[in-house]
Design a protein around this motif. Structure first.
Motif, PDB file in Angstrom:
ATOM      1  N   ASN A 223       0.933  -1.325   0.034  1.00  0.00           N
ATOM      2  CA  ASN A 223       0.262   0.287   0.367  1.00  0.00           C
ATOM      3  C   ASN A 223       0.629   1.188  -0.006  1.00  0.00           C
ATOM      4  N   ALA A 224       0.603   2.465  -0.808  1.00  0.00           N
ATOM      5  CA  ALA A 224       1.744   3.619  -0.859  1.00  0.00           C
ATOM      6  C   ALA A 224       0.670   4.782  -1.260  1.00  0.00           C
ATOM      7  N   THR A 225       0.960   5.726  -1.265  1.00  0.00           N
ATOM      8  CA  THR A 225       0.736   7.061  -1.159  1.00  0.00           C
ATOM      9  C   THR A 225       2.133   7.824  -1.154  1.00  0.00           C
TER      10      THR A 225
ATOM     11  N   LEU B  15       7.506   9.513  -1.403  1.00  0.00           N
ATOM     12  CA  LEU B  15       6.321   8.151  -0.873  1.00  0.00           C
ATOM     13  C   LEU B  15       6.994   7.696   0.267  1.00  0.00           C
ATOM     14  N   TYR B  16       5.216   7.131   0.527  1.00  0.00           N
ATOM     15  CA  TYR B  16       5.401   6.778   1.628  1.00  0.00           C
ATOM     16  C   TYR B  16       4.819   4.731   1.207  1.00  0.00           C
ATOM     17  N   ALA B  17       5.790   4.294   2.036  1.00  0.00           N
ATOM     18  CA  ALA B  17       4.651   2.814   0.955  1.00  0.00           C
ATOM     19  C   ALA B  17       5.534   1.701   2.347  1.00  0.00           C
ATOM     20  N   SER B  18       3.882   1.049   2.862  1.00  0.00           N
ATOM     21  CA  SER B  18       3.973  -0.094   4.103  1.00  0.00           C
ATOM     22  C   SER B  18       3.985  -1.170   3.096  1.00  0.00           C
ATOM     23  N   ALA B  19       4.577  -2.357   3.315  1.00  0.00           N
ATOM     24  CA  ALA B  19       4.143  -3.832   2.606  1.00  0.00           C
ATOM     25  C   ALA B  19       3.766  -4.629   3.645  1.00  0.00           C
ATOM     26  N   ARG B  20       3.592  -6.290   3.214  1.00  0.00           N
ATOM     27  CA  ARG B  20       3.602  -7.723   4.161  1.00  0.00           C
ATOM     28  C   ARG B  20       4.458  -8.593   3.013  1.00  0.00           C
ATOM     29  N   ASP B  21       5.154  -9.634   3.905  1.00  0.00           N
ATOM     30  CA  ASP B  21       5.136  -9.996   2.758  1.00  0.00           C
ATOM     31  C   ASP B  21       4.534 -11.725   2.710  1.00  0.00           C
ATOM     32  N   ILE B  22       4.570 -12.076   1.726  1.00  0.00           N
ATOM     33  CA  ILE B  22       3.013 -12.527   2.004  1.00  0.00           C
ATOM     34  C   ILE B  22       3.372 -13.896   1.002  1.00  0.00           C
ATOM     35  N   SER B  23       5.082 -14.195   1.029  1.00  0.00           N
ATOM     36  CA  SER B  23       5.592 -15.458   0.642  1.00  0.00           C
ATOM     37  C   SER B  23       5.147 -16.900   1.162  1.00  0.00           C
ATOM     38  N   GLU B  24       4.855 -17.257   1.994  1.00  0.00           N
ATOM     39  CA  GLU B  24       4.085 -18.123   2.489  1.00  0.00           C
ATOM     40  C   GLU B  24       2.699 -18.177   1.525  1.00  0.00           C
ATOM     41  N   ILE B  25       1.729 -17.486   2.052  1.00  0.00           N
ATOM     42  CA  ILE B  25       0.796 -17.474   1.316  1.00  0.00           C
ATOM     43  C   ILE B  25       1.022 -17.169  -0.079  1.00  0.00           C
ATOM     44  N   ILE B  26       1.793 -16.880  -1.311  1.00  0.00           N
ATOM     45  CA  ILE B  26       1.948 -17.209  -2.797  1.00  0.00           C
ATOM     46  C   ILE B  26       2.370 -18.999  -2.840  1.00  0.00           C
TER      47      ILE B  26
END
Length: 336
Positions: free
Chosen positions: A104-106, A113-124
């Protein structure tokens, strides 16, 4: 007074930095031209980088080459002051591997620019494992359908836990029963076994199920069709057991051998007819032949002076003996 305000601002900024670094989300601050200004601890820990590896570096250099075009589209959208939500791409770790991140970024008021992320490697990974499993299941079901379509055998699957029997598509075409019978309790199958065969068939299959070391069951019996005709069946199944060797499932196939059985019965009938012919040969036909041979012994060669008559009698005797030998060979062949 100004110093107190400045102190509060310093404390506020320090608090923000602390929250920035303590956040479990991967947080990153970029310049308008895409350079990394700051990354929090979660971001650095997830990818394995230190500040000196990141600060001042173009963020796009970390993105997987296949994801660069779409990532740049999102970057340009941010510079147009659009918000980016749940954007997925892959970031390279320090060891060369890639992790899947959901962003998510804005754009901030100062243009950064400011961004936040989550590691979804295991979900993928889990999703891919699930997709592969679903694909294998789909292919397995497709092969099962093709096999059942290609064979006349009636495939069945008996769940011993709920005592229900599921039939393949060929059940209806082979025996004429409707959906109510096709997928129902085991009694629906048992009730259509020929009455003269039912007791020993049920005894046989129950003995196989209750014998912990038995894996295969096979029986031949007659099965009643929906039109009241009788089908001769070879039925065989594989017994699946749990760790305690208790039968929990049984999968098998019914093979309609009516046509073969009818041919076998015709052959048996023909053999019976041949045996009758052999009996007729041995008693009815051989009796007059034996009588002729007996009469031939009564002829006194000394009394027959005419040479032509003597030759005729001799020829008659030879012919009768040959006929007797032919009849014996017929009897022997029929008996075999």
């Amino acid at each position: 007074m100004d110093s107190a305000v400045d102190l509060k601002c310093v404390d506020y900024a320090a608090g923000l930095d602390m929250l920035f670094n303590l956040s479990p989300d991967l947080l990153c601050h970029f310049s308008a031209d895409g350079l990394i200004i700051k990354a929090n601890c979660a971001f650095k820990d997830a990818l394995g980088y230190a500040d000196e590896d990141l600060l001042g570096r173009p963020f796009i250099s970390l993105v997987h080459p296949d994801d660069v075009p779409e990532t740049m589209e999102q970057y340009h959208a941010l510079n147009r002051n659009e918000t980016v939500l749940l954007f997925y791409n892959r970031y390279r770790c320090i060891d060369g591997e890639y992790k899947s991140l959901s962003w998510n970024a804005t754009q901030l008021p100062d243009g950064t620019l400011y961004a936040s992320a989550r590691d979804i490697s295991e979900i993928i990974k889990a999703r891919r494992v699930k997709e592969r499993a679903e694909e294998r299941l789909r292919l397995s079901n497709e092969r099962y359908k093709l096999v059942t379509a290609a064979t006349k055998d009636v495939i069945w699957d008996w769940n011993l836990k709920n005592n229900r029997l599921k039939w393949g598509k060929s059940f209806e075409s082979s025996f004429g029963y409707t959906e109510d019978i096709k997928n129902g309790p085991i009694d629906a199958w048992a009730d259509h076994i020929h009455p003269d065969d039912k007791e020993y068939v049920l005894k046989s299959i129950n003995a196989a199920i209750n014998s912990k070391d038995v894996k295969f069951w096979r029986e031949e019996y007659r099965y009643l069709k929906a039109d009241n005709s009788v089908a001769f069946i070879i039925d065989q199944g594989y017994i699946i057991r749990n760790l305690d060797k208790k039968a929990i499932r049984m999968v098998g196939a019914m093979q309609d051998i009516t046509e073969l059985k009818e041919k076998e019965l015709r052959i048996m009938k023909q053999n019976e007819q041949l045996m009758e012919i052999a009996q007729i040969n041995s008693h009815e036909i051989r009796r007059p032949v034996a009588s002729i041979l007996g009469l031939m012994q009564l002829f006194d060669k000394e009394l027959i002076k005419d040479s032509s008559l003597s030759e005729l009698v001799k020829h008659l005797k030879t012919t009768t003996q040959e006929l007797d030998a032919v009849i014996k060979r017929i009897i022997d062949k029929t008996a075999d």
